[in-house]
Design a protein around this motif. Sequence first.
Motif, PDB file in Angstrom:
ATOM      1  N   GLY A 213      -7.817   6.356   9.763  1.00 25.68           N
ATOM      2  CA  GLY A 213      -6.513   6.483   9.133  1.00 25.68           C
ATOM      3  C   GLY A 213      -6.283   5.531   7.978  1.00 25.68           C
ATOM      4  N   ALA A 214      -7.342   4.902   7.483  1.00 21.07           N
ATOM      5  CA  ALA A 214      -7.227   4.039   6.311  1.00 21.07           C
ATOM      6  C   ALA A 214      -7.320   4.897   5.048  1.00 21.07           C
ATOM      7  CB  ALA A 214      -8.325   2.979   6.297  1.00 21.07           C
ATOM      8  N   ILE A 215      -6.495   4.594   4.082  1.00 24.66           N
ATOM      9  CA  ILE A 215      -6.466   5.350   2.825  1.00 24.66           C
ATOM     10  C   ILE A 215      -7.675   4.975   1.974  1.00 24.66           C
ATOM     11  CG2 ILE A 215      -5.169   5.741   0.687  1.00 24.66           C
ATOM     12  CD1 ILE A 215      -2.611   4.996   2.424  1.00 24.66           C
ATOM     13  N   VAL A 216      -8.447   5.990   1.558  1.00 23.19           N
ATOM     14  CA  VAL A 216      -9.644   5.754   0.747  1.00 23.19           C
ATOM     15  C   VAL A 216      -9.552   6.400  -0.636  1.00 23.19           C
ATOM     16  CG1 VAL A 216     -11.161   5.361   2.730  1.00 23.19           C
ATOM     17  CG2 VAL A 216     -10.904   7.687   1.823  1.00 23.19           C
ATOM     18  N   VAL A 217      -8.623   7.331  -0.825  1.00 23.51           N
ATOM     19  CA  VAL A 217      -8.350   7.921  -2.144  1.00 23.51           C
ATOM     20  C   VAL A 217      -6.842   7.977  -2.308  1.00 23.51           C
ATOM     21  CG1 VAL A 217      -8.517   9.998  -3.596  1.00 23.51           C
ATOM     22  CG2 VAL A 217     -10.474   9.301  -2.191  1.00 23.51           C
TER      23      VAL A 217
ATOM     24  N   GLU B  43       0.800   7.552  -6.479  1.00 21.67           N
ATOM     25  CA  GLU B  43       1.533   6.366  -6.933  1.00 21.67           C
ATOM     26  C   GLU B  43       2.923   6.749  -7.438  1.00 21.67           C
ATOM     27  OE1 GLU B  43       1.216   2.605 -10.054  1.00 21.67           O
ATOM     28  OE2 GLU B  43      -0.467   4.008  -9.899  1.00 21.67           O
ATOM     29  N   ARG B  44       3.010   7.835  -8.201  1.00 21.12           N
ATOM     30  CA  ARG B  44       4.297   8.285  -8.730  1.00 21.12           C
ATOM     31  C   ARG B  44       5.250   8.686  -7.610  1.00 21.12           C
ATOM     32  NH1 ARG B  44       5.360  13.317  -9.312  1.00 21.12           N
ATOM     33  NH2 ARG B  44       3.234  13.995  -9.688  1.00 21.12           N
TER      34      ARG B  44
ATOM     35  N   GLU C 227      -4.109  -0.273  -5.697  1.00 19.37           N
ATOM     36  CA  GLU C 227      -4.472  -1.567  -5.124  1.00 19.37           C
ATOM     37  C   GLU C 227      -3.655  -1.871  -3.863  1.00 19.37           C
ATOM     38  OE1 GLU C 227      -5.680  -1.122  -9.148  1.00 19.37           O
ATOM     39  OE2 GLU C 227      -3.618  -1.136  -8.410  1.00 19.37           O
ATOM     40  N   GLU C 228      -2.418  -1.410  -3.832  1.00 20.52           N
ATOM     41  CA  GLU C 228      -1.549  -1.631  -2.673  1.00 20.52           C
ATOM     42  C   GLU C 228      -1.842  -0.650  -1.537  1.00 20.52           C
ATOM     43  OE1 GLU C 228       2.632  -3.186  -4.534  1.00 20.52           O
ATOM     44  OE2 GLU C 228       2.020  -1.123  -5.046  1.00 20.52           O
ATOM     45  N   ALA C 229      -2.343   0.538  -1.864  1.00 24.65           N
ATOM     46  CA  ALA C 229      -2.527   1.591  -0.865  1.00 24.65           C
ATOM     47  C   ALA C 229      -3.941   1.657  -0.293  1.00 24.65           C
ATOM     48  CB  ALA C 229      -2.155   2.951  -1.465  1.00 24.65           C
TER      49      ALA C 229
END
Length: 139
Positions: free
Chosen positions: A25-29, A35-36, A43-45
């Motif tokens: 469940g970690a964000i990789v893309v 972002e919008r 970098e935050e996600a």
Amino acid sequence: MSEAIDFEQLVSNAGDAIVVSDPEGAIVVWNAAAERIFGFTPEEALGRSLDLITPDRHRHRHWEGYRKTMRTGVTRYGAEVLRVPALHKDGRALSIAFTVSMLFDADENVTGITAVIRDETERWNAERAMRRRLAELEA
């Protein structure tokens, strides 16, 4: 003869958010549209849990389904459009619509899940206001 498609460019420039998460469940893309919509920079996600955009009250159900999907390699939603609440970086509630698709390696092991997401908050708020107004008129 056609040239090969540049998938990185396709993801980067898509008008809808494209968010890919790994089996944990970690964000990789996290593309520019993500972002919008959600307010978090890549970098935050990147590397963070999907809890970043999942409201507290929906997390238990989300993770139950996520773990089952990762374990079985099957999503019950297929091409169905899901509509759920989400969170913006500033804490405000969003209404999003998305589709999901599974990702597999050459040995058919699940490597992640892709969500293509659209912000429908404006439409949802307008429909809610219309339903309220209709109820007032009928009363």
